[in-house]
Design a protein around this motif. Sequence first.
Motif, PDB file in Angstrom:
ATOM      1  N   ARG A  50      -6.763   5.620   4.648  1.00  0.00           N
ATOM      2  CA  ARG A  50      -6.883   4.918   3.803  1.00  0.00           C
ATOM      3  C   ARG A  50      -8.567   3.428   4.722  1.00  0.00           C
ATOM      4  O   ARG A  50      -9.080   3.487   3.745  1.00  0.00           O
ATOM      5  CB  ARG A  50      -6.003   3.951   2.888  1.00  0.00           C
ATOM      6  N   CYS A  51      -8.089   3.032   5.756  1.00  0.00           N
ATOM      7  CA  CYS A  51      -8.501   1.535   6.015  1.00  0.00           C
ATOM      8  C   CYS A  51      -9.973   1.898   6.532  1.00  0.00           C
ATOM      9  O   CYS A  51     -10.671   1.236   6.065  1.00  0.00           O
ATOM     10  CB  CYS A  51      -7.432   0.943   6.013  1.00  0.00           C
ATOM     11  N   SER A  52      -9.813   3.322   7.029  1.00  0.00           N
ATOM     12  CA  SER A  52     -10.329   3.160   8.561  1.00  0.00           C
ATOM     13  C   SER A  52     -12.164   3.253   7.992  1.00  0.00           C
ATOM     14  O   SER A  52     -13.204   2.678   8.235  1.00  0.00           O
ATOM     15  CB  SER A  52     -10.716   4.154   9.947  1.00  0.00           C
ATOM     16  N   VAL A 120      -0.074   6.214   0.366  1.00  0.00           N
ATOM     17  CA  VAL A 120      -0.130   5.524   0.737  1.00  0.00           C
ATOM     18  C   VAL A 120      -2.105   5.231  -0.038  1.00  0.00           C
ATOM     19  O   VAL A 120      -2.792   4.416   0.467  1.00  0.00           O
ATOM     20  CB  VAL A 120       0.117   5.102   2.562  1.00  0.00           C
ATOM     21  N   VAL A 121      -2.030   6.394   0.811  1.00  0.00           N
ATOM     22  CA  VAL A 121      -4.172   7.279   0.633  1.00  0.00           C
ATOM     23  C   VAL A 121      -4.780   6.512  -0.421  1.00  0.00           C
ATOM     24  O   VAL A 121      -5.305   6.246  -0.758  1.00  0.00           O
ATOM     25  CB  VAL A 121      -3.949   8.265   1.986  1.00  0.00           C
ATOM     26  N   GLU A 122      -3.719   7.229  -1.445  1.00  0.00           N
ATOM     27  CA  GLU A 122      -4.445   6.874  -3.344  1.00  0.00           C
ATOM     28  C   GLU A 122      -3.770   5.697  -3.273  1.00  0.00           C
ATOM     29  O   GLU A 122      -4.933   5.492  -4.679  1.00  0.00           O
ATOM     30  CB  GLU A 122      -3.543   8.048  -3.948  1.00  0.00           C
ATOM     31  N   GLN A 123      -2.852   4.650  -3.189  1.00  0.00           N
ATOM     32  CA  GLN A 123      -2.585   3.613  -3.768  1.00  0.00           C
ATOM     33  C   GLN A 123      -3.092   2.587  -3.212  1.00  0.00           C
ATOM     34  O   GLN A 123      -3.222   1.533  -3.982  1.00  0.00           O
ATOM     35  CB  GLN A 123      -0.845   3.523  -4.557  1.00  0.00           C
ATOM     36  N   MET A 124      -2.727   2.277  -2.304  1.00  0.00           N
ATOM     37  CA  MET A 124      -2.966   1.422  -1.472  1.00  0.00           C
ATOM     38  C   MET A 124      -4.621   0.646  -1.396  1.00  0.00           C
ATOM     39  O   MET A 124      -6.006   1.069  -1.706  1.00  0.00           O
ATOM     40  CB  MET A 124      -3.202   1.160  -0.182  1.00  0.00           C
ATOM     41  N   PRO A 125      -4.328  -0.460  -1.890  1.00  0.00           N
ATOM     42  CA  PRO A 125      -6.189  -1.317  -2.250  1.00  0.00           C
ATOM     43  C   PRO A 125      -6.443  -1.210  -1.370  1.00  0.00           C
ATOM     44  O   PRO A 125      -6.159  -2.296  -0.216  1.00  0.00           O
ATOM     45  CB  PRO A 125      -5.254  -2.426  -3.251  1.00  0.00           C
ATOM     46  N   THR A 126      -7.663  -1.603  -1.339  1.00  0.00           N
ATOM     47  CA  THR A 126      -8.841  -1.391   0.112  1.00  0.00           C
ATOM     48  C   THR A 126      -8.709  -2.809   0.230  1.00  0.00           C
ATOM     49  O   THR A 126      -9.240  -3.324   1.774  1.00  0.00           O
ATOM     50  CB  THR A 126     -10.030  -0.645  -0.028  1.00  0.00           C
ATOM     51  N   ASP A 127      -8.414  -3.998  -0.235  1.00  0.00           N
ATOM     52  CA  ASP A 127      -8.825  -5.050  -0.416  1.00  0.00           C
ATOM     53  C   ASP A 127      -7.670  -5.496   0.684  1.00  0.00           C
ATOM     54  O   ASP A 127      -7.744  -7.026   0.857  1.00  0.00           O
ATOM     55  CB  ASP A 127      -8.711  -6.223  -1.762  1.00  0.00           C
ATOM     56  N   ARG A 128      -6.817  -4.968   0.836  1.00  0.00           N
ATOM     57  CA  ARG A 128      -5.173  -5.518   1.733  1.00  0.00           C
ATOM     58  C   ARG A 128      -6.091  -4.718   2.630  1.00  0.00           C
ATOM     59  O   ARG A 128      -5.203  -5.430   3.992  1.00  0.00           O
ATOM     60  CB  ARG A 128      -4.371  -5.003   0.727  1.00  0.00           C
ATOM     61  N   ARG A 134      -5.456  -6.655  10.703  1.00  0.00           N
ATOM     62  CA  ARG A 134      -4.832  -7.823  11.031  1.00  0.00           C
ATOM     63  C   ARG A 134      -3.276  -7.597  11.974  1.00  0.00           C
ATOM     64  O   ARG A 134      -2.603  -7.653  13.626  1.00  0.00           O
ATOM     65  CB  ARG A 134      -5.125  -9.247  11.037  1.00  0.00           C
ATOM     66  N   ALA A 135      -2.114  -7.370  10.846  1.00  0.00           N
ATOM     67  CA  ALA A 135      -0.537  -7.039  11.302  1.00  0.00           C
ATOM     68  C   ALA A 135      -0.298  -6.143  11.936  1.00  0.00           C
ATOM     69  O   ALA A 135       0.482  -6.806  12.906  1.00  0.00           O
ATOM     70  CB  ALA A 135      -0.556  -7.105   9.628  1.00  0.00           C
TER      71      ALA A 135
END
Length: 174
Positions: A50-52, A120-128, A134-135
């Motif tokens: 999702r984030c890459s 996770v791929v579909e629902q995680m907000p990309t602003d997170r 970092r975490a």
Amino acid sequence: MRAIALTLSLMSLASSQAAMAADAACLTPREATAVASYALPSVIAGTSQRCSPVLGKDAYLTREGMKLSARYGPGKAAAWPAARAALLKVGGAGDMTDAVRKLPDATVQPLVDGLVTSMVVEQMPTDRCSPIDRALWLLSPLPPENTAELIALSLGLMAQGKNPRIGRIAICKG
């Protein structure tokens, strides 16, 4: 933490009976640790996917996310029996839970893994993505067991508050 909440909610079988049962049942921090230990490889893989694209090529998740997910993988087998029991507990009584209870692990585990990753791929907000990147970078030197225990510690601390819940799942006061 939100990804673990999504995992717990997803694995409570998403039926109306399961949702009502989740309101009555609670997970101990130890049970939540088992779920976290089992789910973290799939959560990390989904988060990397999702984030890459959002974070770019220099981000920790882009460079190391799939390796981190693979490093957490070996603990899944040991965590599965307790994680399955915890998930069935929050699933409560009902036809769906009873059907899953009867299925062999070889059928249930790939289903859970795929659902967690895709959720996770579909629902995680990309602003997170940036704070999660970092975490995970900060947690990456720790053994996977320590990361799962930190999640349990956080849940235990949260359970001391006025609303000891993660989504629909209650955390037992300890």
